[in-house]
Design an enzyme around this catalytic site. Structure first.
Site, PDB file in Angstrom:
ATOM      1  N   CYS A  76     -18.019 -32.682  17.084  1.00  0.00           N
ATOM      2  CA  CYS A  76     -18.784 -32.210  18.244  1.00  0.00           C
ATOM      3  C   CYS A  76     -19.399 -30.824  17.976  1.00  0.00           C
ATOM      4  O   CYS A  76     -20.320 -30.738  17.184  1.00  0.00           O
ATOM      5  CB  CYS A  76     -17.904 -32.259  19.488  1.00  0.00           C
ATOM      6  SG  CYS A  76     -18.890 -32.425  20.964  1.00  0.00           S
ATOM      7  N   HIS A 170     -14.793 -37.094  19.636  1.00  0.00           N
ATOM      8  CA  HIS A 170     -13.540 -36.365  19.402  1.00  0.00           C
ATOM      9  C   HIS A 170     -12.432 -37.319  18.946  1.00  0.00           C
ATOM     10  O   HIS A 170     -11.625 -37.761  19.781  1.00  0.00           O
ATOM     11  CB  HIS A 170     -13.093 -35.674  20.700  1.00  0.00           C
ATOM     12  CG  HIS A 170     -13.918 -34.500  21.069  1.00  0.00           C
ATOM     13  ND1 HIS A 170     -13.536 -33.211  20.794  1.00  0.00           N
ATOM     14  CD2 HIS A 170     -15.125 -34.420  21.677  1.00  0.00           C
ATOM     15  CE1 HIS A 170     -14.467 -32.380  21.235  1.00  0.00           C
ATOM     16  NE2 HIS A 170     -15.440 -33.089  21.769  1.00  0.00           N
ATOM     17  N   GLU A 172      -9.754 -36.716  17.576  1.00  0.00           N
ATOM     18  CA  GLU A 172      -8.417 -36.130  17.781  1.00  0.00           C
ATOM     19  C   GLU A 172      -7.873 -36.458  19.172  1.00  0.00           C
ATOM     20  O   GLU A 172      -6.696 -36.249  19.440  1.00  0.00           O
ATOM     21  CB  GLU A 172      -8.460 -34.608  17.543  1.00  0.00           C
ATOM     22  CG  GLU A 172      -9.104 -33.757  18.625  1.00  0.00           C
ATOM     23  CD  GLU A 172     -10.634 -33.818  18.664  1.00  0.00           C
ATOM     24  OE1 GLU A 172     -11.237 -34.615  17.928  1.00  0.00           O
ATOM     25  OE2 GLU A 172     -11.223 -33.069  19.467  1.00  0.00           O
TER      26      GLU A 172
HETATM   27  N1  GLN Z   1     -21.821 -28.964  24.120  1.00  0.00           N
HETATM   28  C1  GLN Z   1     -21.141 -28.277  23.082  1.00  0.00           C
HETATM   29  C2  GLN Z   1     -22.119 -27.518  22.182  1.00  0.00           C
HETATM   30  O1  GLN Z   1     -23.297 -27.653  22.354  1.00  0.00           O
HETATM   31  C3  GLN Z   1     -20.303 -29.231  22.234  1.00  0.00           C
HETATM   32  C4  GLN Z   1     -19.263 -29.873  23.112  1.00  0.00           C
HETATM   33  C5  GLN Z   1     -17.976 -30.198  22.409  1.00  0.00           C
HETATM   34  O2  GLN Z   1     -17.666 -29.700  21.323  1.00  0.00           O
HETATM   35  N2  GLN Z   1     -17.176 -30.992  23.068  1.00  0.00           N
HETATM   36  O3  GLN Z   1     -21.745 -26.799  21.316  1.00  0.00           O
END
Ligand code: GLN
Length: 204
Positions: A76, A170, A172
């Protein structure tokens, strides 16, 4: 094998638990010099803009050198950091994976959701994989050297280039351990990765 988890912000502890469950020795990385002692690194989810601020210029440069040399897995916000091009808004990336990624790309109603995607496993076929998306980015372009490891609908959601992996979800937070295992396999591969890719060397 010592695996670092970048522990500046975000959900680093869930990664630590998962990696330990799979037998890795885990170090929580809070200072740039700790990068010298680890064999691989996980960059967790969180807020990529905040990561950039907390890293500062010195931390960013050190991390940039690290990802050129050692296996790294970003989830992410971590995937956003590893990208070559970041949109919405534009921001610096470590350019470790040749992808264009758009932050917060899924809109409000599915800001966060659990969906079933596919893990692509070459000859052994595809298999379903639970994916937790939290204000997830979208991979909009993948470069010619990038292998797609998993998809959700038509979108690539996990990718690899050399020994760097990125996922927009994610892993994890799901029980399935296969994505982290794939990363540990990358960390353990002591053969130059292009040979593994070409299939000229068998993995043990
Ligand atoms: N929206 C976050 C970003 O732009 C990422 C979200 C996340 O890591 N769950 O960095």
């Amino acid at each position: 094998m010592k695996i670092g988890v970048l522990a500046l912000q975000g959900d680093f502890d869930a990664h630590r638990k998962r990696l330990e469950e799979l037998g890795a020795e885990v170090v929580l990385v809070k200072k740039p010099e700790q990068l010298d002692d680890i064999d691989g690194l996980v960059i967790p989810g969180g807020e990529s803009g905040t990561f950039l601020k907390l890293l500062g210029e010195v931390g960013f440069e050190k991390l940039k050198q690290f990802v050129r040399l050692k296996p790294t897995f970003g989830t992410c916000a971590g995937a956003i950091l590893l990208a070559t091009e970041v949109e919405n808004p534009k921001q610096a990336g470590l350019a470790a994976i040749d992808i264009r990624i758009r932050r917060n790309a899924y809109g409000r109603q599915i800001d966060s959701s659990i969906r079933e995607g596919k893990l692509l496993q070459g000859k052994s076929g595809d298999s379903p994989l639970e994916m937790v998306f939290i204000r997830a980015p979208k991979i909009e372009r993948v470069g010619p050297e990038v292998e797609i490891l998993a998809t959700e609908g038509a979108d690539p959601v996990a990718v690899r280039q050399g020994r760097v992996m990125a996922a927009t979800f994610h892993p994890e937070l799901s029980e399935d351990t296969r994505v982290h295992q794939a990363f540990l396999d990358l960390c353990g591969a002591d053969t130059p990765f292009d040979k593994l890719r070409a299939g000229s060397v068998r993995r043990s």
